[in-house]
Design an enzyme around this catalytic site. Sequence first.
Site, PDB file in Angstrom:
ATOM      1  N   SER A  31     -26.460 -27.132  52.408  1.00 37.70           N
ATOM      2  CA  SER A  31     -25.445 -27.579  53.372  1.00 37.70           C
ATOM      3  C   SER A  31     -24.034 -27.134  53.025  1.00 37.70           C
ATOM      4  O   SER A  31     -23.082 -27.578  53.665  1.00 37.70           O
ATOM      5  CB  SER A  31     -25.469 -29.111  53.461  1.00 37.70           C
ATOM      6  OG  SER A  31     -26.697 -29.562  53.976  1.00 37.70           O
ATOM      7  N   GLU A  80       0.801  -1.219   0.000  1.00 36.66           N
ATOM      8  CA  GLU A  80       0.000   0.000   0.000  1.00 36.66           C
ATOM      9  C   GLU A  80       0.841   1.279   0.000  1.00 36.66           C
ATOM     10  O   GLU A  80       0.462   2.269  -0.606  1.00 36.66           O
ATOM     11  CB  GLU A  80      -0.922   0.015   1.239  1.00 36.66           C
ATOM     12  CG  GLU A  80      -2.100  -0.920   1.160  1.00 36.66           C
ATOM     13  CD  GLU A  80      -3.200  -0.397   0.250  1.00 36.66           C
ATOM     14  OE1 GLU A  80      -3.096   0.755  -0.208  1.00 36.66           O
ATOM     15  OE2 GLU A  80      -4.141  -1.157  -0.041  1.00 36.66           O
TER      16      GLU A  80
END
Length: 787
Positions: free
Chosen positions: A357, A100
Amino acid sequence: MTQRLAAIRARTCRGAARVRASRALRVGAAALVVIGALAFTADRLFPLPTPGRSAPFALIVTARDGTPLRAFPDKLYIWRNPVTLEQVSPRYVQALTGYEDRAFWWHPGVNPFALVRAAGQWIVHRRIVSGGSTITMQVARMIDPTPRTLRGKLHQILRALQLEAHFSKREILTLYLNYAPMGGVLEGVDAASRAYLGKPASNLSYAEAAMLAVLPQAPSLLRPDRFPHRAQQARDKVLHRLADRWPQTVIDDALTEPVYAQTIREPMLAPLLAQRLKRTAHGRLRITTTLDADLQSTVEAQLLDRVRGLPRHASCAALVLDNATLEVRAYAGSADFSDLERASHVDMVRAWRSPGSTLKPFLYGFALDAGLVDSESLLADVPQSFGGYQPGNFEQSFHGAVSVSEALTRSLNVPAVQVLDQYGPDRFVGKLRQGGLKLRFPRGATPNLSVILGGADTSLEYLVGAYASFARGGMAGVPRLTSDAPLEEHRMMSAGAAFIVRDILESGGPLGRAVEERGNNRGVAWKTGTSFGFRDAWAVGVTDRYTVGVWIGRPDGTPNPGYFGANAATPLMMSIFSALPDAVETAQRKPPAGVTQAQVCWPLGNTVDAQPSDLCAEQRRAWLLDGIAPPTFPDAIRGGEPVLRYAVDSETGLRASADCTSHALREAESPLWPAVLEPWLDERSRRLDPPRWQPGCTPPARAEGHLAIGGASTGEIVRRSYGGQAPQLHLTVSGARGSVGWLVNGALAGRAPAANGWTVPLAQPGEYAITAFDESGRYDRITVEVR
């Protein structure tokens, strides 16, 4: 003369040149000042748009390795995965700049040669052949879109120069990495890499880097999931362009690699956690959690598989904690986020529910630290009343004399309430909160004995953070959800108490380890819990490395009969442990300082060497903390010393008194079991009972109001009729207070009001030991024989 005139003329010319040069410098300087002032003014009047300003609510929540868990797109539904330059493969950066913008690292934002070339191509071909845009100009267009016209290009050039003035090259490149269009709703190289390739941008091959580098040129036309042929052609063009930067062998290999892309799917791991963290994002674009993406996926699959076998509307939740760092590795708030019928939008990791429990291990740990018990202290699992509170066991049965280890591994309710009654509910709740485990009571309620059986609410998150204390020397902590969360620790109990409780949960204590009660699950210390009415099923387990918690139930609190901690939650918890790397350590742990083993005696509770052998009815090998073997809890019914002293005939060894024997008497003593346990004792436990009275000696009369069985007496023989129905024995009771419990051969047959008596079926021949006991612990026993 001529020379002199020439010299004068030369000096005059040089002076004029200097004047012109000085004037030009002044004009140039003034022009620069004006240009600078204009640029400064323009920069202030037309500031650079902030990247993402048009979409301020875009957010991605990731796992610890950067894997997206859930994306919250912006108002345009754009997905981004913010990254830094260091988090992107150098191959991609090389491909991008090589294809690019080769002059990216030195131009001022605009490459004049590229612009001239693009203008010339446009004049010759009457169309755009190459745009001449630099990476900086593309970033300018991303943050401030303009039309593709001459005016738009000029605007883009000015913005590029402005970008270069405000940002470094690395910062500009980072903007490109995060905002470059990648097709559809994707922006940024990492979002594209993960969506198309299923991997982070840090792990790209040469071919993949080239493909992603060219994709922003035409993101809709080059999408590899829709147009793989076009994408491959564009990628190959990039690869050929990079022949002077990459070795030819690398390019040749890359050219043979086919273009493949998976279908884009919205990331949806740990959706409830992501939703939770989104509320605290405060403008951040990225939140990095502590989760392991692979483990999270595995846990979610296990929950989904488990929930298919549950009733309609039931759901599951699970939490996996790294004990060393308190970082959460897996977080599943519901079983299937898409299943609205199961209220899967409710995060059950955080929901307040009754823990059943699961609080019992903390009670026994606190009691160890307080010097109330050791691992084998004698407790009474029998029907008892604690100020009017009469707890029962989950199995609706009782076991008589049990140790702390047995009570905890069997999750017996009555012994836990007995210990809490000694320790104190307010003290217990305060200690839990000090350790970071928060409890919530109904409005207006205060801590009472029911809290140990689930009488207050907590959450899976609090439970897991607290259970980690059993692997962290008694230090609990707050589960950390993000990498930047602080490490918050709280002392829950001593290291010694944590070790003992964990050993009991893992192997049953010294006795349980010898018989291998927990089989294939050795190495995992775990506890189950079931709330009242089967509303919540829990299982929380601990190893050296991890703590795992599981909840199963209905988010709306409706009961699920038949589904409890042991049969519903424990298998899922163990399945998660099996998926964890190195979850179970095989090396034996060494007890911390202060933890020792010793033989203790029942029923008194002291060590063997601290009392005469004739007071030791039964020996138990126990874990002691700080060398303390506490005595058995005081007898609330009988009171007084736990030792019976009496006289025996020195010749016969039978009990006697001075008025019924001519022989010398000697003093003897026997240990007294707690009165509530006496109806439940077997012959082995009674071997140290006082001897019978010598013939001719009259035992003391029973105190008035003593409980007595009527309708049959010890030694009575009941005969069966040949071919007839099995006989029944109807018994009455006198002197009882409240309801009466009936034991037949040591098993609880039932309870009934004293006035009703009890009918005992005698189905089989043999001996029947029948015991009746009331709420005050008084009892009577008879033995009959059926022939």
